[in-house]
Motif scaffolding. Structure first.
Motif, PDB file in Angstrom:
ATOM      1  N   HIS A 113      77.066  64.709  -0.690  1.00  0.00           N
ATOM      2  CA  HIS A 113      77.675  63.396  -0.429  1.00  0.00           C
ATOM      3  C   HIS A 113      78.989  63.488   0.346  1.00  0.00           C
ATOM      4  O   HIS A 113      79.231  62.721   1.276  1.00  0.00           O
TER       5      HIS A 113
ATOM      6  N   GLY B  80      68.753  50.031   4.737  1.00  0.00           N
ATOM      7  CA  GLY B  80      69.500  50.989   5.551  1.00  0.00           C
ATOM      8  C   GLY B  80      70.929  51.109   5.047  1.00  0.00           C
ATOM      9  O   GLY B  80      71.873  50.629   5.688  1.00  0.00           O
TER      10      GLY B  80
ATOM     11  N   GLU C  67      70.142  56.753  -4.423  1.00  0.00           N
ATOM     12  CA  GLU C  67      71.571  56.568  -4.125  1.00  0.00           C
ATOM     13  C   GLU C  67      72.117  55.360  -4.889  1.00  0.00           C
ATOM     14  O   GLU C  67      73.186  55.419  -5.497  1.00  0.00           O
TER      15      GLU C  67
ATOM     16  N   GLU D 203      62.999  49.102   8.559  1.00  0.00           N
ATOM     17  CA  GLU D 203      64.048  49.487   7.622  1.00  0.00           C
ATOM     18  C   GLU D 203      64.183  48.421   6.549  1.00  0.00           C
ATOM     19  O   GLU D 203      64.436  47.252   6.872  1.00  0.00           O
TER      20      GLU D 203
ATOM     21  N   THR E 185      72.750  53.551   5.104  1.00  0.00           N
ATOM     22  CA  THR E 185      73.560  54.355   6.029  1.00  0.00           C
ATOM     23  C   THR E 185      74.315  53.470   7.018  1.00  0.00           C
ATOM     24  O   THR E 185      75.362  53.875   7.522  1.00  0.00           O
TER      25      THR E 185
ATOM     26  N   ALA F 220      71.492  64.351  10.574  1.00  0.00           N
ATOM     27  CA  ALA F 220      71.586  65.015   9.269  1.00  0.00           C
ATOM     28  C   ALA F 220      70.674  64.323   8.284  1.00  0.00           C
ATOM     29  O   ALA F 220      70.693  63.101   8.142  1.00  0.00           O
ATOM     30  N   GLY F 221      69.854  65.112   7.633  1.00  0.00           N
ATOM     31  CA  GLY F 221      68.937  64.555   6.637  1.00  0.00           C
ATOM     32  C   GLY F 221      68.654  65.582   5.579  1.00  0.00           C
ATOM     33  O   GLY F 221      69.138  66.713   5.647  1.00  0.00           O
TER      34      GLY F 221
ATOM     35  N   GLY G  26      67.495  55.910  -0.405  1.00  0.00           N
ATOM     36  CA  GLY G  26      68.410  54.846  -0.807  1.00  0.00           C
ATOM     37  C   GLY G  26      68.299  54.426  -2.260  1.00  0.00           C
ATOM     38  O   GLY G  26      69.311  54.093  -2.884  1.00  0.00           O
ATOM     39  N   VAL G  27      67.087  54.442  -2.834  1.00  0.00           N
ATOM     40  CA  VAL G  27      66.942  53.946  -4.207  1.00  0.00           C
ATOM     41  C   VAL G  27      67.682  54.866  -5.176  1.00  0.00           C
ATOM     42  O   VAL G  27      68.415  54.407  -6.065  1.00  0.00           O
TER      43      VAL G  27
ATOM     44  N   ILE H 249      78.297  64.320   3.995  1.00  0.00           N
ATOM     45  CA  ILE H 249      77.815  63.154   4.756  1.00  0.00           C
ATOM     46  C   ILE H 249      78.961  62.179   5.022  1.00  0.00           C
ATOM     47  O   ILE H 249      79.118  61.670   6.131  1.00  0.00           O
TER      48      ILE H 249
HETATM   49  N1  UDP Z   1      71.227  60.448   2.411  1.00  0.00           N
HETATM   50  C1  UDP Z   1      71.702  61.603   1.805  1.00  0.00           C
HETATM   51  N2  UDP Z   1      71.332  62.789   2.321  1.00  0.00           N
HETATM   52  C2  UDP Z   1      70.532  62.888   3.414  1.00  0.00           C
HETATM   53  C3  UDP Z   1      70.047  61.714   4.026  1.00  0.00           C
HETATM   54  C4  UDP Z   1      70.417  60.496   3.483  1.00  0.00           C
HETATM   55  O1  UDP Z   1      72.454  61.557   0.834  1.00  0.00           O
HETATM   56  O2  UDP Z   1      70.263  64.003   3.840  1.00  0.00           O
HETATM   57  C5  UDP Z   1      71.631  59.178   1.827  1.00  0.00           C
HETATM   58  C6  UDP Z   1      72.293  58.232   2.787  1.00  0.00           C
HETATM   59  O3  UDP Z   1      73.670  58.540   2.899  1.00  0.00           O
HETATM   60  C7  UDP Z   1      71.998  56.899   2.127  1.00  0.00           C
HETATM   61  C8  UDP Z   1      70.627  57.100   1.517  1.00  0.00           C
HETATM   62  O4  UDP Z   1      70.464  58.515   1.367  1.00  0.00           O
HETATM   63  O5  UDP Z   1      72.927  56.648   1.092  1.00  0.00           O
HETATM   64  C9  UDP Z   1      69.524  56.590   2.411  1.00  0.00           C
HETATM   65  O6  UDP Z   1      69.387  55.244   2.207  1.00  0.00           O
HETATM   66  P1  UDP Z   1      68.809  54.274   3.307  1.00  0.00           P
HETATM   67  O7  UDP Z   1      68.754  52.924   2.697  1.00  0.00           O
HETATM   68  O8  UDP Z   1      69.609  54.396   4.563  1.00  0.00           O
HETATM   69  O9  UDP Z   1      67.350  54.840   3.652  1.00  0.00           O
HETATM   70  P2  UDP Z   1      66.075  55.251   2.775  1.00  0.00           P
HETATM   71  O10 UDP Z   1      66.112  56.748   2.696  1.00  0.00           O
HETATM   72  O11 UDP Z   1      66.178  54.598   1.450  1.00  0.00           O
HETATM   73  O12 UDP Z   1      64.909  54.789   3.585  1.00  0.00           O
END
Ligand code: UDP
Length: 404
Positions: free
Chosen positions: A294, A317, A46, A314, A319, A257-258, A43-44, A297
């Motif tokens: 992006h 979050g 992002e 969390e 997402t 998906a990750g 997330g950071v 997703i």
């Molecule tokens: N994300 C992504 N690809 C992935 C998994 C997550 O781009 O394979 C993105 C997701 O869409 C979101 C961010 O990463 O924008 C995850 O932020 P979140 O605050 O949900 O969780 P964090 O990973 O920071 O714990």
């Protein structure tokens, strides 16, 4: 994608835009360095990817730097991350040494920039020691904590507190995360960028491509969790919930998906655990996506009937807001920042177990009207509270206050 701040006017209206411009005038030409530990994944990254260009557009001399380190450094920081979120793990003296030494090396590399900046925003604990290693600093330093530190492992928290207590201010995502610290604390929840590749509207063609690419059946219901492979995100719990729901909805498909974050060394292990739990069920799609996926997703979220974020801890979050913005009901773990976004029975359901998640999946799939009305409520909730422009306004206001 190059966006102008005026592109946001149709979404947020003229008032908030004018407010941002005023704040931009107050902070004109101030140098702001954002610093975190990964350019991709999580997330950071992002947030910063979208945030920094917008700050620049508003006249601020903003930039984004990333600390570098070895695998041992990221093992230590992952342990710090886990234990600040409550895991019973302690930092060994060797890990502490690696943590401090790597920060010293980064301090040497970044000294010129950090000494001169008007504001330095340090994201999360990984680069937290830098302040004590830049004695000639002239600006204001802010610690921006994105994780759930409401119930931390005490010894690790005391160590981090000793480092961040010397900052001018800290920022948390939720009131519940605020800590006894000797400086002002600000509460600023994150937000999503409605115009980014991750969240913008997509054409039917873009959606269809994703059905084909991942062999998903458009005529059958899809539930999806997008997350780094991290135990706090509970991907195995999602598979258990899916199995229980599937007993009633035999057509159900699950997408998990990750991808990788360069500062998360546990990802590969948790991905293996997830694949093992999925077994040979052809309707469970465990995807490992590149960090710039992006649009994929975005499309996966849009073709889903229900979005899951079954985290057990969390910070925020993102997402969840991403799913709600796409008018999808979200079933989220009853924890941390998910509580701000999932308003029970209104924008989705909050759950505490795979059984609870399974029950809510069944309930939603049986009731398309409820899915639609929750989706609409979720979209409005995000528009009013969790867009990047609101987050930007909050942070710029904080900087403007600190410079007085
Ligand atoms: N994300 C992504 N690809 C992935 C998994 C997550 O781009 O394979 C993105 C997701 O869409 C979101 C961010 O990463 O924008 C995850 O932020 P979140 O605050 O949900 O969780 P964090 O990973 O920071 O714990």
């Amino acid at each position: 994608m190059s966006l102008s701040i005026t592109d946001y006017e149709p979404v947020i209206g003229p008032g908030p835009l004018m407010h941002l411009r005023r704040l931009g005038e107050m902070l004109k030409d101030r140098s702001v360095v954002h610093l975190n530990s990964t350019r991709v994944g999580g997330g950071v990254a992002e947030i910063l990817e979208n945030f920094v260009p917008l700050m620049r557009e508003l006249g601020i001399d903003a930039r984004w730097e990333v600390i570098t380190g070895t695998e041992d450094f990221f093992k230590a920081t992952k342990l710090i991350h886990n234990s600040l979120q409550g895991a019973e793990q302690d930092l060994s003296p060797t890990m502490k040494e690696v943590f401090m030494e790597t920060n010293r090396e980064n301090a040497q590399r970044l000294a010129g920039l950090l000494e001169e900046a008007d504001f330095v925003v340090i994201h999360d604990p990984q680069p937290a020691p830098l302040l004590s290693m830049i004695p000639q600093r002239r600006g204001k330093w802010i610690w921006r904590c994105h994780i759930d530190v409401s119930r931390p492992n005490r010894s690790v928290w005391n160590f981090i507190k000793g480092l961040v207590g010397r900052y001018h201010a800290s920022v948390f995502s939720l009131v519940d995360f605020a800590q006894p610290l000797p400086h002002p604390q600000y509460i600023i929840p994150p937000g999503i960028d409605p115009l980014s590749y991750k969240n913008r509207d997509l054409s039917d063609q873009e959606l269809n491509r994703v059905y084909e690419e991942f062999n998903l059946d458009p005529t059958r219901p899809i539930i999806t969790q997008i997350s780094r492979y991290d135990r706090f995100k509970d991907p195995v719990g999602v598979i258990r919930a899916y199995r229980m729901a599937k007993a009633y909805h035999e057509n159900l498909q699950l997408v998990l998906a990750g991808g990788d974050a360069t500062d998360d060394p546990e990802g590969a292990l948790v991905l293996r655990e997830t694949l093992e739990a999925a077994g040979d069920d052809p309707d469970i799609h465990v995807l490992s996506l590149p960090s710039d996926a992006h649009l994929t997703i975005n499309a996966l979220q849009r073709i889903s009937h229900v979005i899951l974020q079954k985290s057990t801890r969390e910070g925020f979050g993102l997402t969840v807001s991403e799913g709600l913005w796409k008018r999808k009901p979200v079933i989220g773990g009853d924890t941390g920042g998910i509580r701000l976004q999932v308003i029970d029975y209104h924008t989705g359901f909050r759950v505490r177990s795979p059984e609870g998640a399974a029950l809510r999946i069944r309930q939603l799939l049986q009731d398309p009207r409820m899915m639609r009305s929750m989706g609409e409520a979720g979209h409005s909730h995000v528009r009013d509270h969790f867009l990047i422009t609101r987050q930007l306004r909050n942070l710029m206001t904080t900087l403007a206050c600190l410079q007085m």
